[in-house]
Design a protein around this motif. Structure first.
Motif, PDB file in Angstrom:
ATOM      1  N   ARG A 249       0.361   6.983   5.030  1.00  0.00           N
ATOM      2  CA  ARG A 249       1.325   6.465   4.051  1.00  0.00           C
ATOM      3  C   ARG A 249       2.674   7.159   4.199  1.00  0.00           C
ATOM      4  O   ARG A 249       3.728   6.516   4.141  1.00  0.00           O
TER       5      ARG A 249
ATOM      6  N   ARG B 135      -1.283   0.941 -11.382  1.00  0.00           N
ATOM      7  CA  ARG B 135      -1.269   2.368 -11.679  1.00  0.00           C
ATOM      8  C   ARG B 135      -1.508   2.606 -13.162  1.00  0.00           C
ATOM      9  O   ARG B 135      -1.008   1.870 -14.007  1.00  0.00           O
TER      10      ARG B 135
ATOM     11  N   THR C 181      -4.709   4.926  -9.196  1.00  0.00           N
ATOM     12  CA  THR C 181      -4.008   3.925  -8.399  1.00  0.00           C
ATOM     13  C   THR C 181      -5.014   2.947  -7.817  1.00  0.00           C
ATOM     14  O   THR C 181      -6.149   3.315  -7.526  1.00  0.00           O
TER      15      THR C 181
ATOM     16  N   ARG D 184       6.464   1.570  -2.473  1.00  0.00           N
ATOM     17  CA  ARG D 184       5.072   1.486  -2.930  1.00  0.00           C
ATOM     18  C   ARG D 184       4.936   0.381  -3.966  1.00  0.00           C
ATOM     19  O   ARG D 184       5.819   0.199  -4.790  1.00  0.00           O
ATOM     20  N   ASP D 185       3.813  -0.319  -3.903  1.00  0.00           N
ATOM     21  CA  ASP D 185       3.539  -1.368  -4.871  1.00  0.00           C
ATOM     22  C   ASP D 185       2.036  -1.424  -5.089  1.00  0.00           C
ATOM     23  O   ASP D 185       1.260  -1.547  -4.139  1.00  0.00           O
TER      24      ASP D 185
ATOM     25  N   GLU E  15      -8.187   6.941  -6.734  1.00  0.00           N
ATOM     26  CA  GLU E  15      -8.007   5.552  -6.306  1.00  0.00           C
ATOM     27  C   GLU E  15      -9.298   4.805  -6.551  1.00  0.00           C
ATOM     28  O   GLU E  15     -10.388   5.368  -6.391  1.00  0.00           O
TER      29      GLU E  15
ATOM     30  N   LEU F 127       6.249   5.389   5.193  1.00  0.00           N
ATOM     31  CA  LEU F 127       7.407   5.534   4.309  1.00  0.00           C
ATOM     32  C   LEU F 127       8.555   6.318   4.956  1.00  0.00           C
ATOM     33  O   LEU F 127       9.668   6.306   4.437  1.00  0.00           O
TER      34      LEU F 127
ATOM     35  N   LEU G  99      -2.780  -0.129  -3.489  1.00  0.00           N
ATOM     36  CA  LEU G  99      -1.473   0.401  -3.114  1.00  0.00           C
ATOM     37  C   LEU G  99      -1.044  -0.147  -1.752  1.00  0.00           C
ATOM     38  O   LEU G  99      -1.708   0.050  -0.742  1.00  0.00           O
ATOM     39  N   ARG G 100       0.076  -0.854  -1.764  1.00  0.00           N
ATOM     40  CA  ARG G 100       0.701  -1.376  -0.546  1.00  0.00           C
ATOM     41  C   ARG G 100       1.927  -0.514  -0.279  1.00  0.00           C
ATOM     42  O   ARG G 100       2.719  -0.257  -1.189  1.00  0.00           O
ATOM     43  N   VAL G 101       2.066  -0.053   0.961  1.00  0.00           N
ATOM     44  CA  VAL G 101       3.170   0.836   1.327  1.00  0.00           C
ATOM     45  C   VAL G 101       3.997   0.153   2.411  1.00  0.00           C
ATOM     46  O   VAL G 101       3.452  -0.377   3.384  1.00  0.00           O
TER      47      VAL G 101
END
Length: 144
Positions: free
Chosen positions: A134, A77, A90, A73-74, A48, A138, A93-95
């Protein structure tokens, strides 16, 4: 835990390339957990980086960077091979999932990261709590 030779060599090559372009990075995933002492034999290298460094890091590794979204996930990448080892870079990263939303926070990850010696280098490893958080957000109970 000692990394498999090919993974070890790839991690050193990644560190060299990213250091050359002035990019800080964190090792995550199975390689990160192995570096922290978990009994795993990782076959890939997950990384990351902070969003302002993402394009430079991907270019230094010879990987195409693009937005990747799906499955809650957004983020940015870049994926590919180096020395025959899969790399997964990555950033931002927004979860989002049943457990809420976890916004990217590079500074918090960096503050909680751990330093590990790999050969003659110090490698920063993402906190395992980030992976766990995360997975909770999720609702990914298998990953927990």
């Amino acid at each position: 835990m000692t990394l498999p030779p090919r993974t070890h060599a790839t991690l050193i090559a990644v560190a060299s390339r990213l250091e050359r372009v002035g990019t800080r990075f964190l090792v995550t995933g199975g390689t990160g957990r192995a570096l922290l002492g978990c009994d795993r034999r990782p076959g890939d290298v997950d990384l990351e980086v902070d969003e302002p460094d993402a394009a430079r890091a991907a270019a230094a590794l010879g990987l195409p960077l693009r937005r990747d979204a799906g499955g809650g996930r957004d983020g940015l990448r870049a994926r590919g091979l180096l020395n025959g080892v899969e790399l997964d870079l990555t950033s931002s990263l927004r979860v989002e999932g049943p457990g809420g939303v976890l916004a990217p926070d590079w500074d918090a990850q960096l503050a909680e990261s751990r330093r590990v010696r790999v050969g003659d280098r110090t490698i920063w490893v993402a906190p395992p709590e980030e992976h766990l958080t995360r997975a909770i957000v999720l609702g990914d109970w298998a990953a927990i």
